[in-house]
Motif scaffolding. Structure first.
Motif, short mmCIF file in Angstrom:
data_model
loop_
_atom_site.label_atom_id
_atom_site.label_comp_id
_atom_site.label_asym_id
_atom_site.label_seq_id
_atom_site.Cartn_x
_atom_site.Cartn_y
_atom_site.Cartn_z
N ALA A 58 -4.31 -0.52 4.59
CA ALA A 58 -3.45 -1.72 4.49
C ALA A 58 -4.14 -2.93 5.12
O ALA A 58 -3.97 -4.06 4.64
N HIS A 110 0.84 -1.20 0.00
CA HIS A 110 0.00 0.00 0.00
C HIS A 110 0.87 1.25 0.00
O HIS A 110 1.76 1.39 0.84
N THR A 168 -6.19 -6.00 2.26
CA THR A 168 -5.81 -7.40 2.28
C THR A 168 -6.92 -8.29 2.85
O THR A 168 -7.22 -9.35 2.31
N VAL A 225 3.31 0.26 3.26
CA VAL A 225 2.87 -0.80 4.17
C VAL A 225 2.42 -2.01 3.35
O VAL A 225 1.53 -1.90 2.51
N THR A 226 3.05 -3.13 3.59
CA THR A 226 2.71 -4.37 2.88
C THR A 226 2.07 -5.34 3.87
O THR A 226 2.60 -5.54 4.96
N THR A 227 0.95 -5.90 3.48
CA THR A 227 0.25 -6.84 4.37
C THR A 227 -0.05 -8.13 3.62
O THR A 227 -0.24 -8.12 2.40
#
Ligand code: MG
Length: 365
Positions: free
Chosen positions: A100, A84, A104, A169-171
């Motif tokens: 984020a 994100h 997901t 931000v990666t989730t």
């Protein structure tokens, strides 16, 4: 960005392979990450053609569904991941934290599976405010509380100033269900009814309004939020048999998602413009921006295709939920014009609702 080397006029002795060997390295354009046909081409050329391990038994990478899955004994485990990069990081209706988490969790939800756990990886720019970072994590946690999902692992990195813009931000999220009880994009049959769980265009148009400075006049707001309660209501009303397909219309908006569903299911679609719910302030802002609200990201909506015999029950169930109270039937699947979405316009004409090249704005989600 480098242009391709012109191929015309090359001497015949050159063993010309225009698609691969002789094509110079080319920089990517933002359109290729915007969720439309340009991104599909990139995924196909760069990812699908280079990956040989893409799963089997469950939902594989090649299906390009909202999540993938693997089968373990009698169970099917669903996994999805998303980076994100929204700009601005804080916006009316949410921030990169709520986005984020929702982005997901929603991709697991539309597989017909309750999200169970999530991971969270932050790459932050040196100098970023610790208070802002705390605020982002609190927003993220608010979504977990709403859905009942746990954060079980994560990663944090800080890059030197200028090496990244703010924070990315990666989730990743997982869910577990009984083997074979996944709702895929490809399950729609002719006659099925197409429902949208609420108003369209809220997220994309609000973010663009903020960037253009229109938001103070119009008070537009993103719809970012988790849709599990909406999906759960649909599943309770119709079961995984009656719910034929689901998709969250993110990048490329409703237009892109309907086309994708029609293509994957091998059906045509007919939708009525008049039935598509669009908030008045969003419609006004979209007009000022010159942007089609049907082609921009939604972050708290689901398209749900259902068995026609159960569509009234599903609609009533959705309308009893907080995030689905403006749900509407917008059209149906047909056996004709396979892969195409035809929209009956407000004035009674018909036009093809085409898949956009990409979302009109980069860094929208
Ligand atoms: Mg999705």
């Amino acid at each position: 960005m480098q242009d391709l080397v012109p191929v015309r006029g090359l001497p015949e002795v050159v063993d010309h392979k225009p698609d691969k060997a002789e094509r110079p390295a080319r920089g990517l354009s933002v359109d290729e990450g915007s969720g439309g046909s340009a991104m599909m081409k990139l995924i196909s050329e760069v990812i699908l053609s280079n990956v040989t391990r893409y799963g089997c038994g469950g939902v594989t990478l090649r299906e390009l569904d909202d999540s993938g899955s693997i089968v373990v004994g009698d169970l099917e485990i669903v996994l999805t991941t998303d980076a994100h990069t929204i700009k601005p990081i804080f916006f009316p209706g949410g921030d990169i934290g709520s986005l984020a988490a929702s982005g997901t969790l929603n991709d697991v939800s539309v597989m017909g599976v309750k999200p169970r756990a999530i991971s969270f990886s932050m790459v932050v720019e040196e100098g970023f405010s610790k208070d802002d970072l705390s605020r982002i994590v609190r927003s993220f946690n608010g979504v977990l509380e709403e859905v009942g999902v746990d954060l079980i692992t994560g990663d944090t990195k800080v890059l030197e100033k200028g090496d990244i813009d703010g924070v990315v931000v990666t989730t990743s999220a997982i869910g577990v269900t009984q083997k074979g009880r996944i709702v895929r994009d490809s399950g729609i049959r002719p006659g099925d009814i197409i429902i949208i769980s609420g108003s369209v265009g809220d997220h994309g148009i609000s973010i663009l309004s903020v960037r253009e400075g229109f938001d103070f006049q119009l008070e537009t707001k993103s719809d970012v939020g988790p849709i599990w309660e909406v999906v759960e209501a649909a599943l309770e009303a119709a079961g995984t048999e009656g719910v034929r397909a689901m998709k969250d219309p993110t990048r490329g908006g409703l237009s892109n998602a309907l086309n994708e569903l029609a293509e994957k299911s091998g059906v045509g679609m007919e939708v009525r413009e008049e039935e598509i719910p669009i908030r008045q302030d969003i419609a006004s802002a979209a007009e000022m921006l010159g942007v089609d609200p049907l082609s921009v990201t939604n972050e708290g909506k689901a398209i749900i295709a259902v068995d026609p015999e159960l569509s009234d029950d599903v609609l009533a169930a959705l309308r009893r939920t907080r995030r689905g109270r403006d749900a509407a039937i917008i059209g149906r699947a047909v056996a004709d014009h396979v892969g195409e979405v035809v929209m009956e316009t407000k004035v009674g004409g018909k036009r093809l609702l085409e898949r956009p090249l990409g979302d009109p704005a980069p860094r929208i989600c």
